[in-house]
Design a protein around this motif. Structure first.
Motif, PDB file in Angstrom:
ATOM      1  N   GLN A   1       0.792  -1.216   0.000  1.00  0.00           N
ATOM      2  CA  GLN A   1       0.000   0.000   0.000  1.00  0.00           C
ATOM      3  C   GLN A   1       0.838   1.285   0.000  1.00  0.00           C
ATOM      4  O   GLN A   1       0.338   2.337  -0.373  1.00  0.00           O
ATOM      5  N   ASP A   2       2.092   1.211   0.382  1.00  0.00           N
ATOM      6  CA  ASP A   2       2.924   2.408   0.364  1.00  0.00           C
ATOM      7  C   ASP A   2       3.472   2.718  -1.029  1.00  0.00           C
ATOM      8  O   ASP A   2       4.181   3.685  -1.219  1.00  0.00           O
ATOM      9  N   THR A   3       3.128   1.892  -1.983  1.00  0.00           N
ATOM     10  CA  THR A   3       3.659   2.040  -3.323  1.00  0.00           C
ATOM     11  C   THR A   3       2.665   2.782  -4.204  1.00  0.00           C
ATOM     12  O   THR A   3       1.476   2.517  -4.165  1.00  0.00           O
ATOM     13  N   ASP A   4       3.185   3.708  -5.005  1.00  0.00           N
ATOM     14  CA  ASP A   4       2.366   4.399  -5.993  1.00  0.00           C
ATOM     15  C   ASP A   4       2.051   3.402  -7.109  1.00  0.00           C
ATOM     16  O   ASP A   4       2.930   3.014  -7.872  1.00  0.00           O
ATOM     17  N   THR A   5       0.802   2.993  -7.200  1.00  0.00           N
ATOM     18  CA  THR A   5       0.413   1.942  -8.133  1.00  0.00           C
ATOM     19  C   THR A   5       0.635   2.352  -9.577  1.00  0.00           C
ATOM     20  O   THR A   5       1.118   1.559 -10.389  1.00  0.00           O
ATOM     21  N   ARG A   6       0.311   3.579  -9.923  1.00  0.00           N
ATOM     22  CA  ARG A   6       0.509   4.023 -11.310  1.00  0.00           C
ATOM     23  C   ARG A   6       1.977   3.968 -11.703  1.00  0.00           C
ATOM     24  O   ARG A   6       2.322   3.530 -12.800  1.00  0.00           O
ATOM     25  N   ARG A   7       2.827   4.441 -10.815  1.00  0.00           N
ATOM     26  CA  ARG A   7       4.261   4.424 -11.102  1.00  0.00           C
ATOM     27  C   ARG A   7       4.743   2.988 -11.303  1.00  0.00           C
ATOM     28  O   ARG A   7       5.510   2.690 -12.212  1.00  0.00           O
ATOM     29  N   MET A   8       4.287   2.079 -10.468  1.00  0.00           N
ATOM     30  CA  MET A   8       4.735   0.695 -10.566  1.00  0.00           C
ATOM     31  C   MET A   8       4.146   0.009 -11.800  1.00  0.00           C
ATOM     32  O   MET A   8       4.806  -0.843 -12.402  1.00  0.00           O
ATOM     33  N   GLN A   9       2.942   0.358 -12.196  1.00  0.00           N
ATOM     34  CA  GLN A   9       2.392  -0.203 -13.429  1.00  0.00           C
ATOM     35  C   GLN A   9       3.203   0.249 -14.633  1.00  0.00           C
ATOM     36  O   GLN A   9       3.460  -0.523 -15.557  1.00  0.00           O
ATOM     37  N   ARG A  10       3.640   1.490 -14.626  1.00  0.00           N
ATOM     38  CA  ARG A  10       4.508   1.976 -15.711  1.00  0.00           C
ATOM     39  C   ARG A  10       5.853   1.258 -15.684  1.00  0.00           C
ATOM     40  O   ARG A  10       6.411   0.938 -16.734  1.00  0.00           O
ATOM     41  N   ALA A  11       6.354   1.012 -14.492  1.00  0.00           N
ATOM     42  CA  ALA A  11       7.630   0.301 -14.373  1.00  0.00           C
ATOM     43  C   ALA A  11       7.522  -1.116 -14.948  1.00  0.00           C
ATOM     44  O   ALA A  11       8.476  -1.616 -15.555  1.00  0.00           O
ATOM     45  N   VAL A  12       6.379  -1.751 -14.782  1.00  0.00           N
ATOM     46  CA  VAL A  12       6.178  -3.100 -15.319  1.00  0.00           C
ATOM     47  C   VAL A  12       6.282  -3.079 -16.840  1.00  0.00           C
ATOM     48  O   VAL A  12       6.908  -3.961 -17.442  1.00  0.00           O
ATOM     49  N   TRP A  13       5.710  -2.072 -17.479  1.00  0.00           N
ATOM     50  CA  TRP A  13       5.780  -2.007 -18.942  1.00  0.00           C
ATOM     51  C   TRP A  13       7.192  -1.672 -19.405  1.00  0.00           C
ATOM     52  O   TRP A  13       7.626  -2.114 -20.478  1.00  0.00           O
ATOM     53  N   ILE A  14       7.929  -0.929 -18.621  1.00  0.00           N
ATOM     54  CA  ILE A  14       9.337  -0.689 -18.951  1.00  0.00           C
ATOM     55  C   ILE A  14      10.143  -1.980 -18.779  1.00  0.00           C
ATOM     56  O   ILE A  14      11.066  -2.251 -19.553  1.00  0.00           O
ATOM     57  N   ASP A  15       9.777  -2.790 -17.794  1.00  0.00           N
ATOM     58  CA  ASP A  15      10.389  -4.112 -17.646  1.00  0.00           C
ATOM     59  C   ASP A  15      10.175  -4.941 -18.914  1.00  0.00           C
ATOM     60  O   ASP A  15      11.085  -5.620 -19.388  1.00  0.00           O
TER      61      ASP A  15
END
Length: 166
Positions: free
Chosen positions: A115-129
């Motif tokens: 819950q401390d994670t910005d979900t939008r930022r992490m979703q973008r990181a997944v696509w960069i992965d």
């Protein structure tokens, strides 16, 4: 002008494409390191141990950035190390799988242990992965192809001798 090698343009184009691909690998690895590093910093500030998942992503990003920098040196024949490209590809597959399972399809309102994670930022990181994964796959396939052609090179004058018989 019959003695001019007409293949020089093709070699130059391939060299530029390889270099551009390596630059993208470096830039995307640094971006991923920054995105996952934010989460590690949040855990550090709150006096928690960083999650091994984020540390793994940081290590993969660091290895990718370092490798792409080394491969950008003109004297390094990166196609000889195509197996390392395959290893990095598999590591990116793992990172994409881990974080894709956590964040793809997740709504912004969900609360869980991340819950401390910005979900939008992490979703973008997944696509960069995913982009990193595709880039390392491309360089692996290109390295295999170049290695096979490299082993078949013949001598310049007679064309009878193999240059790299091993």
């Amino acid at each position: 002008m019959g003695w001019v090698n007409r293949n020089v343009d093709g070699v130059l184009i391939m060299a530029v494409l390889r270099y551009v691909c390596r630059v993208f690998q470096f830039v995307l690895a640094i971006v991923v390191a920054g995105l996952y590093g934010i989460r590690i910093n949040v855990e550090r500030v709150s006096h928690q141990h960083p999650s091994p998942l984020w540390l793994f992503a940081e290590v993969v990003a660091g290895l990718s950035a370092f490798t792409s920098l080394i491969y950008m040196i003109p004297s390094v024949r990166s196609f000889l190390f195509f197996l390392w490209d395959a290893v990095l590809f598999m590591l990116w597959v793992t990172v994409f799988g881990i974080f894709g399972k956590i964040y793809i399809g997740r709504s912004m309102a969900e609360k869980d242990r991340y819950q401390d994670t910005d979900t939008r930022r992490m979703q973008r990181a997944v696509w960069i992965d995913l982009a990193n994964m595709v880039l390392w796959l491309m360089t692996f396939i290109g390295g295999v192809l170049r290695f096979c052609l490299y082993k078949r090179e013949r001598s310049l004058h007679t064309g009878r001798a193999l240059l790299h018989p091993w």
